[in-house]
Motif scaffolding. Structure first.
Motif, PDB file in Angstrom:
ATOM      1  N   MET A   1       0.844  -1.176   0.000  1.00  0.00           N
ATOM      2  CA  MET A   1       0.000   0.000   0.000  1.00  0.00           C
ATOM      3  C   MET A   1       0.893   1.245   0.000  1.00  0.00           C
ATOM      4  SD  MET A   1      -3.146   0.896   2.542  1.00  0.00           S
ATOM      5  CE  MET A   1      -4.123  -0.350   1.748  1.00  0.00           C
ATOM      6  N   ILE A   2       0.485   2.267  -0.705  1.00  0.00           N
ATOM      7  CA  ILE A   2       1.312   3.470  -0.840  1.00  0.00           C
ATOM      8  C   ILE A   2       1.594   4.130   0.505  1.00  0.00           C
ATOM      9  CG2 ILE A   2      -0.563   5.101  -1.293  1.00  0.00           C
ATOM     10  CD1 ILE A   2       1.583   6.155  -3.527  1.00  0.00           C
ATOM     11  N   TYR A   3       0.699   3.936   1.463  1.00  0.00           N
ATOM     12  CA  TYR A   3       0.862   4.559   2.775  1.00  0.00           C
ATOM     13  C   TYR A   3       2.034   3.983   3.571  1.00  0.00           C
ATOM     14  CZ  TYR A   3      -3.939   5.971   1.699  1.00  0.00           C
ATOM     15  OH  TYR A   3      -5.060   6.459   1.094  1.00  0.00           O
ATOM     16  N   ASN A   4       2.581   2.877   3.118  1.00  0.00           N
ATOM     17  CA  ASN A   4       3.690   2.240   3.814  1.00  0.00           C
ATOM     18  C   ASN A   4       5.041   2.875   3.494  1.00  0.00           C
ATOM     19  OD1 ASN A   4       1.873   0.403   4.880  1.00  0.00           O
ATOM     20  ND2 ASN A   4       2.216  -1.078   3.250  1.00  0.00           N
ATOM     21  N   TYR A   5       5.068   3.851   2.593  1.00  0.00           N
ATOM     22  CA  TYR A   5       6.336   4.407   2.120  1.00  0.00           C
ATOM     23  C   TYR A   5       6.632   5.759   2.731  1.00  0.00           C
ATOM     24  CZ  TYR A   5       6.251   0.592  -1.125  1.00  0.00           C
ATOM     25  OH  TYR A   5       6.223  -0.671  -1.650  1.00  0.00           O
ATOM     26  N   LYS A   6       7.939   5.997   2.845  1.00  0.00           N
ATOM     27  CA  LYS A   6       8.439   7.301   3.263  1.00  0.00           C
ATOM     28  C   LYS A   6       9.297   7.836   2.123  1.00  0.00           C
ATOM     29  CE  LYS A   6       8.363   6.458   8.171  1.00  0.00           C
ATOM     30  NZ  LYS A   6       9.066   6.474   9.435  1.00  0.00           N
ATOM     31  N   VAL A   7       9.198   9.134   1.918  1.00  0.00           N
ATOM     32  CA  VAL A   7       9.956   9.779   0.849  1.00  0.00           C
ATOM     33  C   VAL A   7      10.616  11.037   1.397  1.00  0.00           C
ATOM     34  CG1 VAL A   7       8.524   8.857  -1.021  1.00  0.00           C
ATOM     35  CG2 VAL A   7       7.883  11.003   0.072  1.00  0.00           C
ATOM     36  N   GLU A  99      18.035   0.350 -10.916  1.00  0.00           N
ATOM     37  CA  GLU A  99      18.389  -0.148  -9.583  1.00  0.00           C
ATOM     38  C   GLU A  99      18.211   0.914  -8.508  1.00  0.00           C
ATOM     39  OE1 GLU A  99      22.079  -2.244  -9.131  1.00  0.00           O
ATOM     40  OE2 GLU A  99      21.835  -3.208 -11.088  1.00  0.00           O
ATOM     41  N   GLY A 100      18.409   2.176  -8.869  1.00  0.00           N
ATOM     42  CA  GLY A 100      18.305   3.253  -7.898  1.00  0.00           C
ATOM     43  C   GLY A 100      16.912   3.853  -7.792  1.00  0.00           C
ATOM     44  N   ALA A 101      15.924   3.204  -8.404  1.00  0.00           N
ATOM     45  CA  ALA A 101      14.554   3.740  -8.364  1.00  0.00           C
ATOM     46  C   ALA A 101      14.068   3.829  -6.923  1.00  0.00           C
ATOM     47  CB  ALA A 101      13.613   2.867  -9.180  1.00  0.00           C
ATOM     48  N   ASP A 102      13.387   4.919  -6.628  1.00  0.00           N
ATOM     49  CA  ASP A 102      12.812   5.090  -5.300  1.00  0.00           C
ATOM     50  C   ASP A 102      11.815   3.965  -5.048  1.00  0.00           C
ATOM     51  OD1 ASP A 102      10.626   6.292  -3.386  1.00  0.00           O
ATOM     52  OD2 ASP A 102      12.425   7.507  -3.143  1.00  0.00           O
ATOM     53  N   PRO A 103      11.796   3.409  -3.830  1.00  0.00           N
ATOM     54  CA  PRO A 103      10.874   2.314  -3.528  1.00  0.00           C
ATOM     55  C   PRO A 103       9.403   2.628  -3.829  1.00  0.00           C
ATOM     56  CG  PRO A 103      12.500   2.491  -1.798  1.00  0.00           C
ATOM     57  CD  PRO A 103      12.708   3.674  -2.709  1.00  0.00           C
ATOM     58  N   VAL A 104       8.974   3.862  -3.628  1.00  0.00           N
ATOM     59  CA  VAL A 104       7.571   4.178  -3.920  1.00  0.00           C
ATOM     60  C   VAL A 104       7.287   4.010  -5.413  1.00  0.00           C
ATOM     61  CG1 VAL A 104       7.685   6.708  -4.261  1.00  0.00           C
ATOM     62  CG2 VAL A 104       5.638   5.676  -3.310  1.00  0.00           C
ATOM     63  N   TYR A 105       8.247   4.321  -6.269  1.00  0.00           N
ATOM     64  CA  TYR A 105       8.040   4.140  -7.706  1.00  0.00           C
ATOM     65  C   TYR A 105       8.151   2.684  -8.115  1.00  0.00           C
ATOM     66  CZ  TYR A 105       6.676   8.519  -9.614  1.00  0.00           C
ATOM     67  OH  TYR A 105       5.919   9.604  -9.958  1.00  0.00           O
ATOM     68  N   LYS A 106       8.966   1.905  -7.435  1.00  0.00           N
ATOM     69  CA  LYS A 106       8.995   0.468  -7.703  1.00  0.00           C
ATOM     70  C   LYS A 106       7.613  -0.119  -7.401  1.00  0.00           C
ATOM     71  CE  LYS A 106      13.909  -0.270  -6.819  1.00  0.00           C
ATOM     72  NZ  LYS A 106      14.905  -0.898  -5.939  1.00  0.00           N
ATOM     73  N   TYR A 107       7.032   0.319  -6.306  1.00  0.00           N
ATOM     74  CA  TYR A 107       5.696  -0.137  -5.927  1.00  0.00           C
ATOM     75  C   TYR A 107       4.655   0.302  -6.964  1.00  0.00           C
ATOM     76  CZ  TYR A 107       1.179  -0.018  -3.587  1.00  0.00           C
ATOM     77  OH  TYR A 107      -0.153  -0.164  -3.292  1.00  0.00           O
ATOM     78  N   LEU A 108       4.659   1.569  -7.332  1.00  0.00           N
ATOM     79  CA  LEU A 108       3.680   2.080  -8.306  1.00  0.00           C
ATOM     80  C   LEU A 108       3.778   1.314  -9.626  1.00  0.00           C
ATOM     81  CD1 LEU A 108       4.108   5.919  -7.692  1.00  0.00           C
ATOM     82  CD2 LEU A 108       2.093   4.536  -7.112  1.00  0.00           C
ATOM     83  N   ARG A 109       4.991   1.076 -10.086  1.00  0.00           N
ATOM     84  CA  ARG A 109       5.185   0.369 -11.358  1.00  0.00           C
ATOM     85  C   ARG A 109       4.688  -1.068 -11.270  1.00  0.00           C
ATOM     86  NH1 ARG A 109      11.160   1.248 -11.625  1.00  0.00           N
ATOM     87  NH2 ARG A 109      11.021  -0.822 -12.537  1.00  0.00           N
ATOM     88  N   THR A 110       4.916  -1.721 -10.145  1.00  0.00           N
ATOM     89  CA  THR A 110       4.465  -3.101  -9.971  1.00  0.00           C
ATOM     90  C   THR A 110       2.944  -3.188  -9.935  1.00  0.00           C
ATOM     91  OG1 THR A 110       6.471  -3.663  -8.768  1.00  0.00           O
ATOM     92  CG2 THR A 110       4.593  -5.114  -8.450  1.00  0.00           C
ATOM     93  N   GLU A 111       2.324  -2.261  -9.218  1.00  0.00           N
ATOM     94  CA  GLU A 111       0.868  -2.277  -9.055  1.00  0.00           C
ATOM     95  C   GLU A 111       0.118  -1.802 -10.291  1.00  0.00           C
ATOM     96  OE1 GLU A 111      -0.914  -3.452  -6.258  1.00  0.00           O
ATOM     97  OE2 GLU A 111       1.079  -4.272  -5.904  1.00  0.00           O
ATOM     98  N   ALA A 112       0.746  -0.959 -11.097  1.00  0.00           N
ATOM     99  CA  ALA A 112       0.110  -0.450 -12.326  1.00  0.00           C
ATOM    100  C   ALA A 112       1.164  -0.466 -13.433  1.00  0.00           C
ATOM    101  CB  ALA A 112      -0.433   0.959 -12.103  1.00  0.00           C
ATOM    102  N   PRO A 113       1.429  -1.658 -13.984  1.00  0.00           N
ATOM    103  CA  PRO A 113       2.520  -1.795 -14.949  1.00  0.00           C
ATOM    104  C   PRO A 113       2.247  -1.176 -16.326  1.00  0.00           C
ATOM    105  CG  PRO A 113       1.419  -3.894 -14.627  1.00  0.00           C
ATOM    106  CD  PRO A 113       0.821  -2.941 -13.649  1.00  0.00           C
ATOM    107  N   GLU A 114       0.988  -0.907 -16.632  1.00  0.00           N
ATOM    108  CA  GLU A 114       0.659  -0.343 -17.950  1.00  0.00           C
ATOM    109  C   GLU A 114      -0.150   0.925 -17.780  1.00  0.00           C
ATOM    110  OE1 GLU A 114      -1.056  -3.070 -20.719  1.00  0.00           O
ATOM    111  OE2 GLU A 114       0.217  -4.704 -20.034  1.00  0.00           O
ATOM    112  N   ALA A 115       0.076   1.866 -18.691  1.00  0.00           N
ATOM    113  CA  ALA A 115      -0.609   3.156 -18.627  1.00  0.00           C
ATOM    114  C   ALA A 115      -1.796   3.203 -19.568  1.00  0.00           C
ATOM    115  CB  ALA A 115       0.362   4.278 -18.993  1.00  0.00           C
ATOM    116  N   ASP A 116      -2.824   3.954 -19.143  1.00  0.00           N
ATOM    117  CA  ASP A 116      -3.884   4.327 -20.070  1.00  0.00           C
ATOM    118  C   ASP A 116      -3.258   5.329 -21.030  1.00  0.00           C
ATOM    119  OD1 ASP A 116      -5.690   2.806 -18.715  1.00  0.00           O
ATOM    120  OD2 ASP A 116      -7.167   4.402 -18.514  1.00  0.00           O
ATOM    121  N   GLU A 117      -3.420   5.080 -22.295  1.00  0.00           N
ATOM    122  CA  GLU A 117      -2.752   5.898 -23.296  1.00  0.00           C
ATOM    123  C   GLU A 117      -3.767   6.667 -24.121  1.00  0.00           C
ATOM    124  OE1 GLU A 117      -0.286   3.124 -25.419  1.00  0.00           O
ATOM    125  OE2 GLU A 117       0.892   2.662 -23.648  1.00  0.00           O
TER     126      GLU A 117
END
Length: 176
Positions: A1-7, A99-117
């Motif tokens: 869940m996104i709420y689990n992250y700190k930035v 490899e240096g991607a912020d953890p919140v973006y790793k999470y976002l990409r995993t949960e929504a791997p494709e974009a509405d185009e």
């Protein structure tokens, strides 16, 4: 869940995203020197219209795409404030891929791997592919990719960089 992250915020302090529980979020990776930079204007209009109803924009500057977000956090903040009058929350510059991607973006990409185009997306992705960028998989393809998150912290949709903020408005209204 996104709420689990700190930035990291622009003051260098760690901020917990759990402070956004119960709000509709639009998370965007941005750049100040990109062809899509004028989208800041549309983002600010959305924020002004819906902030009092529980809508927040979380801005994550990123310099991974042709170095289009030069400068430090203060320079980026000044640029956005002076040129677009932005008042929504901006965080420290991050990487969204690799490899240096912020953890919140790793999470976002995993949960929504494709974009509405939209119609312009294919043209952009073809151009980026010709320049050696990876436009397949879950990686962020370019600046101004947007993630819409509901009040429960669930990712509702990922939008391609070419999808202008005003085209997301109806989706935001439904969630509010």
């Amino acid at each position: 869940m996104i709420y689990n992250y700190k930035v990291k915020d622009t003051n260098g302090e760690m901020a917990s995203l759990d402070e956004y529980k119960g709000k509709v979020l639009l998370v965007v990776n941005t750049a100040t020197g990109c062809g899509f930079t004028p989208q800041y204007e549309g983002l600010q209009k959305l924020y002004d219209k819906y902030k009092d109803r529980g809508f927040e924009i979380l801005d994550f500057p990123c310099n991974q795409f042709f170095n289009q977000a030069p400068g430090d956090d203060e320079e980026i903040k000044s640029f956005c404030t002076l040129n677009y009058g932005t008042t929504f929350r901006r965080f420290s510059k991050i990487d969204v891929n690799g490899e240096g991607a912020d953890p919140v973006y790793k999470y976002l990409r995993t949960e929504a791997p494709e974009a509405d185009e939209d119609d312009k997306s294919k043209e952009l992705y073809d151009f980026l592919s010709s320049k050696g960028f990876n436009t397949s998989g879950d990686e962020i393809k370019w600046n101004f990719t947007k993630f819409l998150i509901d009040k429960d912290g669930k990712i509702v949709k990922r939008f391609a960089p070419t999808v202008e903020p005003e085209k997301i408005e109806k989706e935001i209204e439904k969630l509010l």
